[in-house]
Design an enzyme around this catalytic site. Sequence first.
Site, PDB file in Angstrom:
ATOM      1  N   TRP A 360      -1.024  -5.354  -6.580  1.00 41.58           N
ATOM      2  CA  TRP A 360      -0.294  -5.283  -6.065  1.00 41.58           C
ATOM      3  C   TRP A 360       0.507  -6.697  -5.269  1.00 41.58           C
ATOM      4  O   TRP A 360       1.599  -7.361  -4.662  1.00 41.58           O
ATOM      5  CB  TRP A 360       0.146  -4.020  -4.598  1.00 41.58           C
ATOM      6  CG  TRP A 360      -0.177  -3.764  -4.007  1.00 41.58           C
ATOM      7  CD1 TRP A 360      -1.322  -3.525  -3.461  1.00 41.58           C
ATOM      8  CD2 TRP A 360       0.143  -3.165  -2.442  1.00 41.58           C
ATOM      9  NE1 TRP A 360      -2.055  -3.126  -2.738  1.00 41.58           N
ATOM     10  CE2 TRP A 360      -1.409  -3.065  -2.506  1.00 41.58           C
ATOM     11  CE3 TRP A 360       1.584  -3.324  -1.913  1.00 41.58           C
ATOM     12  CZ2 TRP A 360      -0.798  -2.820  -0.205  1.00 41.58           C
ATOM     13  CZ3 TRP A 360       1.849  -2.843  -0.788  1.00 41.58           C
ATOM     14  CH2 TRP A 360       0.540  -2.585   0.004  1.00 41.58           C
ATOM     15  N   ASP A 361      -1.091  -6.990  -4.314  1.00 41.75           N
ATOM     16  CA  ASP A 361      -1.273  -8.083  -3.624  1.00 41.75           C
ATOM     17  C   ASP A 361      -0.319  -9.572  -3.884  1.00 41.75           C
ATOM     18  O   ASP A 361       0.576  -9.790  -3.376  1.00 41.75           O
ATOM     19  CB  ASP A 361      -2.808  -8.673  -4.083  1.00 41.75           C
ATOM     20  CG  ASP A 361      -3.637  -7.654  -3.765  1.00 41.75           C
ATOM     21  OD1 ASP A 361      -3.701  -6.981  -3.267  1.00 41.75           O
ATOM     22  OD2 ASP A 361      -4.968  -7.925  -3.142  1.00 41.75           O
ATOM     23  N   GLU A 502      -5.155   3.394   1.467  1.00 46.90           N
ATOM     24  CA  GLU A 502      -5.421   3.943   0.856  1.00 46.90           C
ATOM     25  C   GLU A 502      -6.840   4.891   1.264  1.00 46.90           C
ATOM     26  O   GLU A 502      -7.605   6.006   0.492  1.00 46.90           O
ATOM     27  CB  GLU A 502      -7.142   2.988  -0.326  1.00 46.90           C
ATOM     28  CG  GLU A 502      -5.879   1.972  -1.338  1.00 46.90           C
ATOM     29  CD  GLU A 502      -7.193   1.517  -2.168  1.00 46.90           C
ATOM     30  OE1 GLU A 502      -7.593   0.690  -1.582  1.00 46.90           O
ATOM     31  OE2 GLU A 502      -6.037   1.069  -2.236  1.00 46.90           O
ATOM     32  N   LYS A 614      -6.224   2.795   6.811  1.00 49.57           N
ATOM     33  CA  LYS A 614      -6.779   1.582   6.235  1.00 49.57           C
ATOM     34  C   LYS A 614      -5.866   0.286   6.760  1.00 49.57           C
ATOM     35  O   LYS A 614      -6.615  -0.457   6.574  1.00 49.57           O
ATOM     36  CB  LYS A 614      -6.849   1.571   4.870  1.00 49.57           C
ATOM     37  CG  LYS A 614      -8.516   0.218   4.284  1.00 49.57           C
ATOM     38  CD  LYS A 614      -8.028   0.954   2.211  1.00 49.57           C
ATOM     39  CE  LYS A 614      -9.324  -0.042   2.014  1.00 49.57           C
ATOM     40  NZ  LYS A 614      -9.229  -0.541   1.264  1.00 49.57           N
ATOM     41  N   GLN A 615      -4.487   0.399   6.578  1.00 53.14           N
ATOM     42  CA  GLN A 615      -4.091  -0.975   6.603  1.00 53.14           C
ATOM     43  C   GLN A 615      -2.422  -0.632   6.571  1.00 53.14           C
ATOM     44  O   GLN A 615      -2.161   0.641   6.421  1.00 53.14           O
ATOM     45  CB  GLN A 615      -4.624  -1.974   5.235  1.00 53.14           C
ATOM     46  CG  GLN A 615      -2.973  -1.152   4.181  1.00 53.14           C
ATOM     47  CD  GLN A 615      -4.573  -1.439   2.560  1.00 53.14           C
ATOM     48  OE1 GLN A 615      -5.235  -0.780   1.804  1.00 53.14           O
ATOM     49  NE2 GLN A 615      -3.518  -1.959   1.619  1.00 53.14           N
TER      50      GLN A 615
HETATM   51  C1  BGC Z   1      -6.701  -2.487  -0.633  1.00 57.12           C
HETATM   52  C2  BGC Z   1      -5.579  -2.674  -1.658  1.00 57.12           C
HETATM   53  C3  BGC Z   1      -5.595  -3.573  -1.974  1.00 57.12           C
HETATM   54  C4  BGC Z   1      -7.308  -4.211  -2.464  1.00 57.12           C
HETATM   55  C5  BGC Z   1      -6.727  -5.779  -3.700  1.00 57.12           C
HETATM   56  C6  BGC Z   1      -8.301  -2.417  -1.535  1.00 57.12           C
HETATM   57  O1  BGC Z   1      -8.424  -2.942  -0.181  1.00 57.12           O
HETATM   58  O2  BGC Z   1      -6.416  -1.541   0.094  1.00 57.12           O
HETATM   59  O3  BGC Z   1      -3.972  -3.107  -1.661  1.00 57.12           O
HETATM   60  O4  BGC Z   1      -4.845  -4.077  -3.176  1.00 57.12           O
HETATM   61  O5  BGC Z   1      -8.040  -3.906  -1.489  1.00 57.12           O
HETATM   62  O6  BGC Z   1      -7.009  -7.039  -2.660  1.00 57.12           O
END
Ligand code: BGC
Length: 788
Positions: A360-361, A502, A614-615
């Site tokens: 999804w990035d 996540e 996490k984010q």
């Molecule tokens: C993140 C995801 C991301 C992926 C690739 C993961 O660590 O939690 O949101 O899409 O890395 O960058």
Amino acid sequence: MSWIIRESGFDPERIAHHGNKFMIGNGVLGYRGTLEEFGKKELTATIVAGLYDQVGGKWREPVNAPNGLDTKVYWNGTRLSVFEAGNVAAGDKAVNSVNVGRELDHIRVELVSHEQSLDLRQAVHRRRSVFRTADGAEVAITAERFCSAARTELIVCRFTVESSRDGELTIVTGINGDVWDINGPHLVRMESDVDGAEGGAAWEVVSLSASTQELGLPITVSEAAEVASGGEHEVLREELSVRRRFHLYCRAGEPVVLVKTVAVAAGLEGETADEVRAAAIQWAREAGQLGYDQLLSEHAEYWERKWSASDILVEGDEEAQLALRYSMYQLHIIAPDRSEKVSIPARGLSGQVYKGAVFWDTEMFMLPFFLYTQPEVARNLMMYRVHTLAGAKRKAAEYGYEGAFYAWESQETGDDACTLFNVNDVFTGRPMRTYFRDKQVHISADVAYGIWQVYAFTGDDRLLLDGGAEVAWECAKFFYSYGYFNPRKQRYEILDVTGPDEYHERVNNNAFTNRMVKECLRIALDAMEILKRGNVERYEQLLADSPIQPEHIRDMYERLYVPEPDAQSRLIEQFDRYYTLEDVTLPQLKSLMLHPHEYLGGGNGLATTTQILKQADVVLMLHLFKDDYNSAVKQANWAYYEPRTEHGSSLSACIYALVAADTGSPDWGYPYFMRTATIDLTGDSKQYVGDLYIGGTHPAANGGAWMAAVLGFAGLRYDGDKAVLRPALPSAWQAIEFPVRLGGGSYRIRVSREGVTITAPRDNPAALRFIVGDRELTVAPGHEVHIA
Ligand code: BGC
């Protein structure tokens, strides 16, 4: 000055980092920033966009093509390399077979200076290493390389050796098929050949051909090499390589120049091995005949256009200026500007890391940069999702749902490369069950969102008619079948999902996911209306026999639950019962870690039972739907969630920068912006999750840096009809100035402490409405408007 990235000195510890930092590429090929003498241990890589392979039951990943820049240099028989400095190349196969007639042992070399640099303006990598040899000569090696933006199959290298004394120079250069692989080897049946030897070294082309294991796709790397000062050469063929050895006599002060044109061809469109091989040979030879200067100048012309469409000037902050430019450079070298069959992987073209997969990035973090600067590329990125719809439908069916469930980790077919056990536990070595593949359902909404962005932004409905509407519709169907209607509360809910954070898997009603799903449903309904007008036949086909009809989607849209801000605290709960989790601080949590790489999520990760995320999750929603929430809500949630965010993903910091700017606190946002913009310059990012190596470049952060600067600090927004500017410059910035493409026209926008200036070239198709602060104005073609 602020176009050059430079590192002096050689530190073996920084090889992997420099491989990322000094990447070159052209959207089709990515070449890591390693040195010519490096091999697989140093992680050299030539990544071909869209070429994947699987060996045995291991992860599918990109293919690392044979290294066409492989070069070794010997001065009077002694190897000159940043490694060998201080050692003799005794025992080295190649040099042993050189009959230099000398006793080699005990000759020593010293590395006097070493520098690696990247010229961002022309996308050219340079290295210069000066050696002092045992005979007292100072020998300088300068190599310059680029992945041609004009000929995307081509890597060009000019290698120059200059010495302070006369001596014998041997250059062994060619194609090395013994490459770095994470889950390989991917290339089999490797064969070398030499084409057209009659004309001497110049247009004789050496090639290494092979095919991939899983699909048997052919690949050939061909090399034409020319040494200006002549000399003799011979071809060395080994099992996994083909090289040429040039013997030359080098006179003091007279540079010896070797130009290599390396073509990489792969059978991605069903070409046969013979066709691929013939193409590579022809490309390498043709390029060789054109010569370095011509190749560089046509390449530089492309880059001039890229920069004139995108370069940003930041006044008052050199560091930010360079970092921002560098972030855009990283995006430009991986942008599929001539193909709609590939998108941008989470680690760009920097290697096999993260399976070379598209996440999804792309839609959420990279798309805006392309939309505002090169909308054609944005369209290509979304067409990739149209081409991979079949894979997304297979995934939905696999789980028993309707419609399209896009791959969490997407490769060329759209089937999911993500495994159910995506992380290994560092303590036990056992694979851990992760719920990225089956529960991170927001991906389908993100895809629909990206498609709508392109449509809304360009006002061009072709993407929707060419399959975009169908994608949105299938995604909406998926959510309708995934959603749950809660009869007691008379509302739809989305249960058992993993949101952007996540570390908390399988939660109910993740605010971000629900809001995105609502948006996806709206987009599907609107897109279907457009399809009905543009292609009623297709519209009817999509609805014929479908158990899910627009009225179902509308009902879900109207009654879908989206968590709202609390009336008192203004906080939005990240998911049902999030507040019941233990409220620890990040330092408290980190103090409990037993291993630096231990995974904080998963079954029993330290964060899972706590509020540590996490984010950016809720805060990302506040950014995407900024009109739905007032400043007080944004501030309250920023203040609550930021201290609880680990920023364990490179996707996190830019969002905090954006929302800080949006709420009028750019100085709060500034450190997050810098963290995002410098990620690939400093190499300060997570390299391991569990025992999984996740190093490489970070295009989502690169896109995030652009977003924070232009959409955040300059405060620009375009909704397809009007542009809004609500600037909030960080204290250090005097001004920011940048080009954008809005509504088919080009604009140059300057936001400074004195005011805003908008310039429109004469050939713009129409005037555009701008709202700057509380003023509304129109910028007509050929006009410049200044607002104090
Ligand atoms: C993140 C995801 C991301 C992926 C690739 C993961 O660590 O939690 O949101 O899409 O890395 O960058």
